[in-house]
Design an enzyme around this catalytic site. Structure first.
Site, mmCIF file in Angstrom:
data_model
loop_
_atom_site.group_PDB
_atom_site.id
_atom_site.type_symbol
_atom_site.label_atom_id
_atom_site.label_comp_id
_atom_site.label_asym_id
_atom_site.label_seq_id
_atom_site.Cartn_x
_atom_site.Cartn_y
_atom_site.Cartn_z
ATOM 1 N N ARG A 107 0.817 -1.208 0.000
ATOM 2 C CA ARG A 107 0.000 0.000 0.000
ATOM 3 C C ARG A 107 0.856 1.265 0.000
ATOM 4 N NH1 ARG A 107 -4.012 2.784 3.821
ATOM 5 N NH2 ARG A 107 -5.423 3.680 2.268
ATOM 6 N N HIS B 143 0.685 4.162 -2.893
ATOM 7 C CA HIS B 143 0.470 5.592 -2.605
ATOM 8 C C HIS B 143 1.624 6.430 -3.118
ATOM 9 C CE1 HIS B 143 -3.031 5.778 0.402
ATOM 10 N NE2 HIS B 143 -3.130 4.687 -0.292
ATOM 11 N N GLY C 267 6.277 10.378 -9.527
ATOM 12 C CA GLY C 267 5.427 9.242 -9.217
ATOM 13 C C GLY C 267 6.099 8.462 -8.115
ATOM 14 N N ASP D 46 8.716 7.962 -6.212
ATOM 15 C CA ASP D 46 9.965 8.671 -5.932
ATOM 16 C C ASP D 46 10.268 8.720 -4.444
ATOM 17 O OD1 ASP D 46 8.076 10.362 -4.991
ATOM 18 O OD2 ASP D 46 8.954 12.184 -5.848
ATOM 19 N N SER E 192 8.678 9.942 -2.117
ATOM 20 C CA SER E 192 8.276 11.141 -1.382
ATOM 21 C C SER E 192 7.343 10.776 -0.233
ATOM 22 C CB SER E 192 7.622 12.167 -2.319
ATOM 23 O OG SER E 192 6.561 11.589 -3.018
ATOM 24 N N ASN F 122 -4.936 8.386 9.710
ATOM 25 C CA ASN F 122 -5.805 7.203 9.671
ATOM 26 C C ASN F 122 -5.528 6.331 8.446
ATOM 27 O OD1 ASN F 122 -6.888 8.892 7.802
ATOM 28 N ND2 ASN F 122 -8.994 8.792 8.558
ATOM 29 N N HIS G 187 -6.316 -5.879 -2.802
ATOM 30 C CA HIS G 187 -7.173 -5.958 -1.618
ATOM 31 C C HIS G 187 -7.465 -7.402 -1.212
ATOM 32 C CE1 HIS G 187 -8.707 -1.553 -2.213
ATOM 33 N NE2 HIS G 187 -7.445 -1.617 -1.811
ATOM 34 N N THR G 188 -6.775 -8.329 -1.805
ATOM 35 C CA THR G 188 -6.815 -9.715 -1.348
ATOM 36 C C THR G 188 -6.012 -9.874 -0.055
ATOM 37 O OG1 THR G 188 -6.421 -12.017 -1.963
ATOM 38 C CG2 THR G 188 -4.794 -10.440 -2.728
ATOM 39 N N ASP H 52 -10.536 -9.078 2.737
ATOM 40 C CA ASP H 52 -10.875 -10.301 2.015
ATOM 41 C C ASP H 52 -11.173 -11.340 3.095
ATOM 42 O OD1 ASP H 52 -11.069 -12.395 0.271
ATOM 43 O OD2 ASP H 52 -8.974 -12.326 -0.379
ATOM 44 N N ASP I 131 -3.961 -14.235 -2.960
ATOM 45 C CA ASP I 131 -4.599 -15.232 -3.812
ATOM 46 C C ASP I 131 -5.745 -14.575 -4.588
ATOM 47 O OD1 ASP I 131 -6.607 -14.807 -1.948
ATOM 48 O OD2 ASP I 131 -6.300 -16.705 -0.899
HETATM 49 C C1 HEM Z 1 -8.768 1.323 -6.830
HETATM 50 C C2 HEM Z 1 -8.693 2.262 -5.935
HETATM 51 C C3 HEM Z 1 -8.318 2.006 -4.500
HETATM 52 C C4 HEM Z 1 -8.983 2.466 -3.416
HETATM 53 C C5 HEM Z 1 -10.216 3.368 -3.423
HETATM 54 C C6 HEM Z 1 -8.311 1.961 -2.245
HETATM 55 C C7 HEM Z 1 -8.668 2.254 -0.953
HETATM 56 C C8 HEM Z 1 -8.164 1.626 0.166
HETATM 57 C C9 HEM Z 1 -8.610 1.878 1.507
HETATM 58 C C10 HEM Z 1 -9.659 2.884 1.934
HETATM 59 C C11 HEM Z 1 -7.942 1.008 2.314
HETATM 60 C C12 HEM Z 1 -8.108 0.848 3.826
HETATM 61 C C13 HEM Z 1 -7.244 1.802 4.582
HETATM 62 C C14 HEM Z 1 -7.560 1.761 6.052
HETATM 63 O O1 HEM Z 1 -8.734 1.895 6.408
HETATM 64 O O2 HEM Z 1 -6.627 1.608 6.849
HETATM 65 C C15 HEM Z 1 -7.051 0.240 1.481
HETATM 66 C C16 HEM Z 1 -6.188 -0.722 1.931
HETATM 67 C C17 HEM Z 1 -5.245 -1.332 1.143
HETATM 68 N N1 HEM Z 1 -4.996 -1.074 -0.190
HETATM 69 FE FE1 HEM Z 1 -6.174 -0.016 -1.434
HETATM 70 N N2 HEM Z 1 -7.253 1.198 -2.638
HETATM 71 C C18 HEM Z 1 -7.208 1.195 -4.010
HETATM 72 C C19 HEM Z 1 -6.254 0.577 -4.803
HETATM 73 C C20 HEM Z 1 -5.168 -0.102 -4.304
HETATM 74 C C21 HEM Z 1 -4.035 -0.528 -5.084
HETATM 75 C C22 HEM Z 1 -3.832 -0.232 -6.562
HETATM 76 C C23 HEM Z 1 -3.208 -1.193 -4.242
HETATM 77 C C24 HEM Z 1 -1.858 -1.810 -4.521
HETATM 78 C C25 HEM Z 1 -1.451 -2.230 -5.688
HETATM 79 C C26 HEM Z 1 -3.841 -1.207 -2.943
HETATM 80 C C27 HEM Z 1 -3.357 -1.862 -1.833
HETATM 81 C C28 HEM Z 1 -3.958 -1.856 -0.592
HETATM 82 C C29 HEM Z 1 -3.532 -2.712 0.502
HETATM 83 C C30 HEM Z 1 -2.454 -3.783 0.445
HETATM 84 C C31 HEM Z 1 -4.326 -2.372 1.610
HETATM 85 C C32 HEM Z 1 -4.238 -2.968 3.021
HETATM 86 C C33 HEM Z 1 -3.271 -2.188 3.854
HETATM 87 C C34 HEM Z 1 -3.020 -2.786 5.233
HETATM 88 O O3 HEM Z 1 -3.588 -3.822 5.575
HETATM 89 O O4 HEM Z 1 -2.232 -2.190 5.976
HETATM 90 N N3 HEM Z 1 -5.013 -0.519 -3.013
HETATM 91 N N4 HEM Z 1 -7.199 0.651 0.177
HETATM 92 C C1 LIG Z 2 -9.984 9.673 8.118
HETATM 93 O O1 LIG Z 2 -10.173 10.789 8.956
HETATM 94 C C2 LIG Z 2 -10.906 11.837 8.376
HETATM 95 C C3 LIG Z 2 -10.941 13.024 9.322
HETATM 96 O O2 LIG Z 2 -10.216 12.779 10.474
HETATM 97 C C4 LIG Z 2 -12.316 11.330 8.042
HETATM 98 O O3 LIG Z 2 -13.067 12.376 7.409
HETATM 99 C C5 LIG Z 2 -12.219 10.149 7.085
HETATM 100 O O4 LIG Z 2 -13.508 9.607 6.848
HETATM 101 C C6 LIG Z 2 -11.319 9.067 7.681
HETATM 102 N N1 LIG Z 2 -11.122 8.034 6.676
HETATM 103 C C7 LIG Z 2 -11.224 6.743 6.944
HETATM 104 C C8 LIG Z 2 -10.977 5.846 5.778
HETATM 105 O O5 LIG Z 2 -11.483 6.285 8.029
#
Ligand code: HEM
Ligand SMILES: *[C@@H]1O[C@H](CO)[C@@H](O)[C@H](O)[C@H]1NC(C)=O
Ligand SMILES: *[C@@H]1O[C@H](CO)[C@@H](O)[C@H](O)[C@H]1NC(C)=O
Ligand SMILES: *[C@@H]1O[C@H](CO)[C@@H](O)[C@H](O)[C@H]1NC(C)=O
Ligand SMILES: *[C@@H]1O[C@H](CO)[C@@H](O)[C@H](O)[C@H]1NC(C)=O
Ligand SMILES: *[C@@H]1O[C@H](CO)[C@@H](O)[C@H](O)[C@H]1NC(C)=O
Length: 333
Positions: A64, A68, A81, A83, A85, A103, A202-203, A254, A262
């Site tokens: 993740r 980002h 991209g 980089d 940062s 968060n 998201h698997t 998942d 998977d």
């Molecule tokens: C398609 C648009 C995407 C959206 C809207 C999205 C959004 C999110 C959100 C909201 C979370 C949960 C964060 C949290 O509540 O802590 C998440 C987790 C995650 N995302 Fe995405 N994501 C997207 C695409 C991607 C891509 C392209 C990747 C990697 C190639 C990715 C990898 C991950 C991973 C691995 C997690 C789990 C992180 C953890 O368990 O610490 N996501 N994503």
């Molecule tokens: C993260 O926090 C902001 C404000 O503190 C809130 O508006 C937003 O919904 C939160 N996002 C998530 C994914 O919990």
């Protein structure tokens, strides 16, 4: 080698003319550090694997962070991209990307520091933080398979700017609909195929209730539930995330398979058990829904995911003389 030299010669006039935008993905290469730091890639893998042994969530965290890093573009004037940062700490009053949204739970920064300091000991000032992040993301996800799950080209350089303000506009939100996702990916030259394959990330991993609780309790502002979500699944999520959501609670993205890289994400998505609106949105377009079905086949998912990661990892990278090789991944030199 000769190809790289001649490209470099071609680029020199542009550099002299002050063109800082060197972002040709073609300038990344396989095993870029072969001559300058031959141990680099093995060191990243060994350190990452030893950490992954005791932290089974490391793959999700690093994947993740890498995503980002690649998606956030600081300013249209700079090509930035992947980089590193995202790894910069806040300096003075300039809030960094990393500190912008606590968060987001973008954890896993310490292990990048660890790898960097061990590599600096053997090859000081040679290996970029951006490459370390790209490699470590791949290696942490690959640990259970004991082989690299996709190719990572190297030769990225580190950016010198991190501003929090621009982070939001570039990143899709978990509430995005299909057209928004498609557009945000298209802006990065990523196709619908890339969007679906990369969403397969998201698997693994977890999410905080705030990213989806609206779907459960107040979808249209009338105390209703998103009709597109599987009713059984919605009930189980409501138990895990009662309203109002506890900001600290997380759920598996998942269900029952959040530690396995998977195709379960695609199987459950097809049963209307995508966690976010942005996951469910992949079923609302005919082309995208077809890809969701195809990627339930492991061989297809692994190969498509690998191809898309290679593309994502090359987006607007700094190469050649652009940027720098940071000494410490948290601060610019
Ligand atoms: C398609 C648009 C995407 C959206 C809207 C999205 C959004 C999110 C959100 C909201 C979370 C949960 C964060 C949290 O509540 O802590 C998440 C987790 C995650 N995302 Fe995405 N994501 C997207 C695409 C991607 C891509 C392209 C990747 C990697 C190639 C990715 C990898 C991950 C991973 C691995 C997690 C789990 C992180 C953890 O368990 O610490 N996501 N994503
Ligand atoms: C993260 O926090 C902001 C404000 O503190 C809130 O508006 C937003 O919904 C939160 N996002 C998530 C994914 O919990
Ligand atoms: C803050 O950001 C501005 C704009 O990029 C830059 O000019 C300035 O040097 C930065 N300040 C610090 C303390 O990094
Ligand atoms: C997308 O492709 C165009 C045209 O080749 C290029 O100018 C632009 O920099 C690319 N954008 C990204 C994010 O790679
Ligand atoms: C549901 O949404 C509506 C409209 O946005 C809002 O006025 C109301 O307070 C929300 N209810 C709950 C329980 O969050
Ligand atoms: C919803 O989930 C249940 C239980 O996991 C499953 O048996 C059912 O097929 C799903 N329903 C739909 C419409 O996908």
């Amino acid at each position: 080698m000769s190809v790289r030299v001649s490209l470099f010669v071609l680029l020199v006039p542009f550099v002299l003319l002050g063109v800082t935008k060197i972002c040709d993905a073609g300038l990344l290469s396989k095993n870029f550090y072969k001559k300058s730091c031959s141990q680099a890639e093995n060191l990243v893998r060994d350190i990452t694997w030893s950490k992954a042994q005791t932290d089974s969530t490391l793959g999700a965290k690093l994947l993740r962070v890498h995503y980002h890093d690649c998606f956030v573009k600081v300013s249209p004037r700079f090509s930035q991209g992947c980089d590193a940062s995202i790894l910069l700490d806040t300096v003075g009053t300039n809030q960094s990307e990393k500190d912008a949204r606590p968060n987001l739970s973008l954890l896993g920064f310490e292990i990048i520091d660890d790898i960097k300091s061990q590599i600096e000991k053997v090859c000081p000032g040679v290996v970029s933080c951006a490459d370390i992040l790209a490699l470590a993301a791949r290696d942490s996800v690959s640990f259970p398979f004991k082989k690299p799950m996709w190719d990572v080209l190297t030769g990225r350089r580190d950016g010198r700017i991190s501003l929090a303000s621009d982070a939001n506009g570039n990143l899709p939100s978990p509430f995005s609909d299909f057209n928004t996702l498609k557009q945000l990916f298209a802006r990065k030259n990523l196709t619908v195929n890339d969007l679906v394959a990369l969403s397969g990330a998201h698997t693994i991993g977890v999410a905080h209730c705030g990213a989806f609780s609206r779907r459960l309790f107040n979808f249209t502002g009338k105390g209703d539930t998103d009709p597109s979500i599987n009713a059984t699944y919605a009930e189980s999520l409501k138990k895990q995330c009662p309203n109002p959501a506890n900001p600290a609670t997380t759920v598996e993205m998942d269900p029952q398979s959040s530690l396995s890289f998977d195709t379960q994400y695609f199987t459950t998505l097809n049963q209307n058990k995508g966690l976010f609106q942005s996951d469910a949105a992949l079923l609302t377009d005919r082309v995208s829904a077809t890809i969701v079905k195809q990627l339930q086949v492991p061989k297809d998912f692994f190969s498509e995911f690998g191809k898309s990661m290679k593309k994502m990892g090359a987006m607007e990278v700094l190469t050649g003389n652009a940027g720098e090789i940071r000494k410490n991944c948290r601060i610019v030199n």
